[in-house]
Design a protein around this motif. Sequence first.
Motif, mmCIF file in Angstrom:
data_model
loop_
_atom_site.group_PDB
_atom_site.id
_atom_site.type_symbol
_atom_site.label_atom_id
_atom_site.label_comp_id
_atom_site.label_asym_id
_atom_site.label_seq_id
_atom_site.Cartn_x
_atom_site.Cartn_y
_atom_site.Cartn_z
ATOM 1 N N ASN A 104 0.843 -1.160 0.158
ATOM 2 C CA ASN A 104 -0.034 0.179 0.034
ATOM 3 C C ASN A 104 0.653 1.263 -0.093
ATOM 4 O O ASN A 104 1.559 1.473 1.006
ATOM 5 C CB ASN A 104 -0.952 -0.163 1.159
ATOM 6 N N LEU A 105 0.870 2.015 -1.177
ATOM 7 C CA LEU A 105 1.798 3.033 -1.120
ATOM 8 C C LEU A 105 0.969 4.351 -1.010
ATOM 9 O O LEU A 105 1.476 5.408 -1.035
ATOM 10 C CB LEU A 105 2.546 3.098 -2.603
ATOM 11 N N ASP A 106 -0.483 4.466 -0.906
ATOM 12 C CA ASP A 106 -1.088 5.525 -0.829
ATOM 13 C C ASP A 106 -1.187 5.860 0.900
ATOM 14 O O ASP A 106 -2.144 5.928 1.250
ATOM 15 C CB ASP A 106 -2.564 5.270 -1.267
ATOM 16 N N ASN A 107 0.005 6.344 1.369
ATOM 17 C CA ASN A 107 -0.013 6.862 2.584
ATOM 18 C C ASN A 107 1.332 7.630 2.801
ATOM 19 O O ASN A 107 2.281 7.515 1.934
ATOM 20 C CB ASN A 107 -0.280 5.929 3.689
ATOM 21 N N CYS A 108 1.557 8.089 4.095
ATOM 22 C CA CYS A 108 2.605 8.735 4.185
ATOM 23 C C CYS A 108 3.845 7.945 4.460
ATOM 24 O O CYS A 108 4.968 8.398 4.562
ATOM 25 C CB CYS A 108 2.512 9.919 5.413
ATOM 26 N N LYS A 109 3.623 6.867 4.916
ATOM 27 C CA LYS A 109 4.672 5.830 5.079
ATOM 28 C C LYS A 109 5.426 5.275 4.200
ATOM 29 O O LYS A 109 6.560 5.095 4.142
ATOM 30 C CB LYS A 109 3.979 4.773 6.276
ATOM 31 N N ASN A 110 4.646 4.740 2.984
ATOM 32 C CA ASN A 110 5.182 4.098 2.171
ATOM 33 C C ASN A 110 5.448 4.813 0.687
ATOM 34 O O ASN A 110 6.123 4.273 -0.080
ATOM 35 C CB ASN A 110 4.321 2.665 1.845
ATOM 36 N N LYS A 196 -0.503 15.750 0.579
ATOM 37 C CA LYS A 196 -1.697 15.743 -0.171
ATOM 38 C C LYS A 196 -1.313 15.889 -1.663
ATOM 39 O O LYS A 196 -2.258 15.614 -2.441
ATOM 40 C CB LYS A 196 -2.807 16.879 0.246
ATOM 41 N N LYS A 197 -0.362 16.280 -2.141
ATOM 42 C CA LYS A 197 0.106 16.299 -3.407
ATOM 43 C C LYS A 197 0.335 14.810 -3.961
ATOM 44 O O LYS A 197 0.364 14.820 -5.296
ATOM 45 C CB LYS A 197 1.338 17.235 -3.616
ATOM 46 N N ALA A 204 -5.811 10.943 2.443
ATOM 47 C CA ALA A 204 -5.640 12.311 2.933
ATOM 48 C C ALA A 204 -6.490 12.635 4.218
ATOM 49 O O ALA A 204 -6.200 13.122 5.165
ATOM 50 C CB ALA A 204 -5.433 13.483 1.839
ATOM 51 N N SER A 205 -7.985 12.066 3.853
ATOM 52 C CA SER A 205 -9.057 12.358 4.851
ATOM 53 C C SER A 205 -8.560 11.613 6.168
ATOM 54 O O SER A 205 -9.205 11.914 6.993
ATOM 55 C CB SER A 205 -10.402 12.139 4.383
ATOM 56 N N LYS A 206 -7.772 10.528 5.879
ATOM 57 C CA LYS A 206 -7.494 9.726 7.083
ATOM 58 C C LYS A 206 -6.367 9.998 8.097
ATOM 59 O O LYS A 206 -6.155 9.337 9.035
ATOM 60 C CB LYS A 206 -7.564 8.429 6.512
ATOM 61 N N LEU A 207 -5.764 11.104 7.562
ATOM 62 C CA LEU A 207 -4.711 11.582 8.303
ATOM 63 C C LEU A 207 -4.890 11.932 9.700
ATOM 64 O O LEU A 207 -6.007 12.543 9.856
ATOM 65 C CB LEU A 207 -3.995 12.543 7.557
#
Length: 447
Positions: A104-110, A196-197, A204-207
């Motif tokens: 899962n790359l759709d987050n700030c971690k990965n 968010k970019k 982004a809504s789950k941050l």
Amino acid sequence: MIYSEKENVKSLIEMSLKVIRMYDWLLDLYVLDFFVDDHWEKLPKTWRDSFRDMDPQHLGEILSNKPPKQLLPLSFLALIKSVDALSIPRQNTYKPAHKIDLKNLDNCKNHPRLKNLFLKHVKLKKRHEISMMADVVVDTAMQTGCNAVIDFGSGLGHLVRVLAYRDDLYAAGIECQRQLTEEARKLDLELEYTAKKHISPEAASKLHRPLHFNITLSCYSQLVKLPLPETMMNYGLIGLHPCGDLGPLLLKHFVESEHVKFICVVGCCYMKLSCEGKQQGYPMSDYVNRLDSKLSFPSREIACHAIEVYCERLMKGNYKDLKIHAYRAALERILVEHDPKLRHAPVRSIKHSDSMTFENYCSLALERIKLPLPTSPSVWSRGYHDLQQWRRVVVVYTLRLALAPLVETVVLLDRMLYVMEKGMSCEIRPVFDPKLSPRNHIIIARR
């Protein structure tokens, strides 16, 4: 480092204190008093004979457990072996237990474009500490089933920002300086703007944006009154180098409050611990309170120094700048003989330079207290004679530093035993690189 039995911890503390009691005289020597109190003569004769002509480089090797190149006094060898056997290990052996999901790359971690997202505005030492501390906190949170943390002394919020945005924990920071709190909130918004970019609107809504409280903490009851959201009714308490009594205060809150499910705290500034009164920071445990457990201010102060970095400098022969200790000690003798009231006067701190004469040093150092330079040739003559003994000054300081890990061990094990006396499990792990972060042990306790 895990002890399942309180008796093991008690035994280790008691043996450590016995060694410290034998060498209080050494721990309590201030470097600047070297000539005033004739520190060299305080060493046992066999030590003086061994260290008189020893190169500090060799001494650094001995304290780093390298084979000695000459016969050494048995009492000194016994001391070094005792400190090594009793002190909490300082080399990092910690490995994160949680696994990173790279699918899962759709987050700030990965996300590959966000790998440096948490490094902005953070110095190298702090990056290392935050990275390792966050791993420990996440592992501990998973083990306790707790998904919220409060960071005491959060500063600019770098650690809570990692735990919230990267590790999806509900996080709050407590900081006493309002300016730092306001800047932390700005950095949160800056991070969100960048994130968010690169991630989807849904991600982004789950941050989890961290909370920031501006509070000067003086008693643990203040933590109970924090206006926390429902998502943070139960939480872990973390402290990355809380100063002096603040570390013990967090431990007291942990044992008193059922809402605190775990604690991860790193020690700092032991010389600022209060050692008397109801709110004393040392000793904390009932057992150590009953022992002859006094740790003087000089012993607690030396326990905060970086022994690995210091010994490495000695071994590399990079110790000539340590002459500055001899300069200060020689000046101290001049000041005390001029006026005993000037003992330990707050002179200006000066860095060593090979081109600096003793007169230059004194002129710069005395600027702060506006004292004229001596005019007597005999004063300068003896000053230069003192400076010829600079290696002895380095030797005595190094011998004191050899005991530092044992003093820190007693402070940390006392805190550990305090938690265990309350019926909870506790462990001490050396997590940070001691060369980057000398106070590298994390006390971890779970409810």
